[in-house]
Design a protein around this motif. Sequence first.
Motif, PDB file in Angstrom:
ATOM      1  N   ALA A  51       0.838  -1.201   0.000  1.00 38.83           N
ATOM      2  CA  ALA A  51       0.000   0.000   0.000  1.00 38.83           C
ATOM      3  C   ALA A  51       0.872   1.250   0.000  1.00 38.83           C
ATOM      4  CB  ALA A  51      -0.918   0.002   1.217  1.00 38.83           C
ATOM      5  N   THR A  52       0.426   2.263  -0.732  1.00 35.78           N
ATOM      6  CA  THR A  52       1.183   3.520  -0.765  1.00 35.78           C
ATOM      7  C   THR A  52       0.999   4.312   0.525  1.00 35.78           C
ATOM      8  OG1 THR A  52      -0.660   4.586  -1.888  1.00 35.78           O
ATOM      9  CG2 THR A  52       1.104   3.703  -3.273  1.00 35.78           C
ATOM     10  N   ILE A  53      -0.180   4.198   1.125  1.00 40.79           N
ATOM     11  CA  ILE A  53      -0.439   4.853   2.417  1.00 40.79           C
ATOM     12  C   ILE A  53      -0.911   3.772   3.395  1.00 40.79           C
ATOM     13  CG2 ILE A  53      -1.692   6.708   3.582  1.00 40.79           C
ATOM     14  CD1 ILE A  53      -2.255   7.890   0.810  1.00 40.79           C
ATOM     15  N   PRO A  54       0.026   3.023   3.979  1.00 39.37           N
ATOM     16  CA  PRO A  54      -0.384   1.878   4.805  1.00 39.37           C
ATOM     17  C   PRO A  54      -1.208   2.270   6.027  1.00 39.37           C
ATOM     18  CG  PRO A  54       2.006   2.149   4.813  1.00 39.37           C
ATOM     19  CD  PRO A  54       1.470   3.135   3.868  1.00 39.37           C
ATOM     20  N   HIS A  55      -0.884   3.379   6.665  1.00 44.16           N
ATOM     21  CA  HIS A  55      -1.661   3.744   7.849  1.00 44.16           C
ATOM     22  C   HIS A  55      -3.087   4.124   7.472  1.00 44.16           C
ATOM     23  CE1 HIS A  55       0.229   7.459   6.404  1.00 44.16           C
ATOM     24  NE2 HIS A  55      -0.830   8.089   6.866  1.00 44.16           N
ATOM     25  N   GLY A  56      -3.286   4.705   6.313  1.00 42.49           N
ATOM     26  CA  GLY A  56      -4.630   5.028   5.848  1.00 42.49           C
ATOM     27  C   GLY A  56      -5.441   3.774   5.560  1.00 42.49           C
TER      28      GLY A  56
END
Length: 95
Positions: free
Chosen positions: A34-39
């Motif tokens: 994922a490019t924004i794992p926390h999102g």
Amino acid sequence: MELMLVVFSIISGLLTGLVYFGGLWYTVRILPSATIPHGVLILSMALRLSVALLAFFMLLKLNWSYLLIALLSFLLVRQVMIYIMDHSNMNTHKT
């Protein structure tokens, strides 16, 4: 307790467990890429919790015993998925 409501509670718990733990499994699988794992993690948690809480709240409005039945079948899905994942990992790590 009516038989149809008991069956409905069991099916609801099973489906909620599949959505919740299946969504968790899918999230963990796509998290590394994922490019924004926390999102992705926060969105997944919010969606899974929303579905589970809504389903359990609706059953609680019927009666607490139906909620208990659904929670037990929800936890059954968790145990079955753990068993399946553990055995599928054992098969891939044989040397």
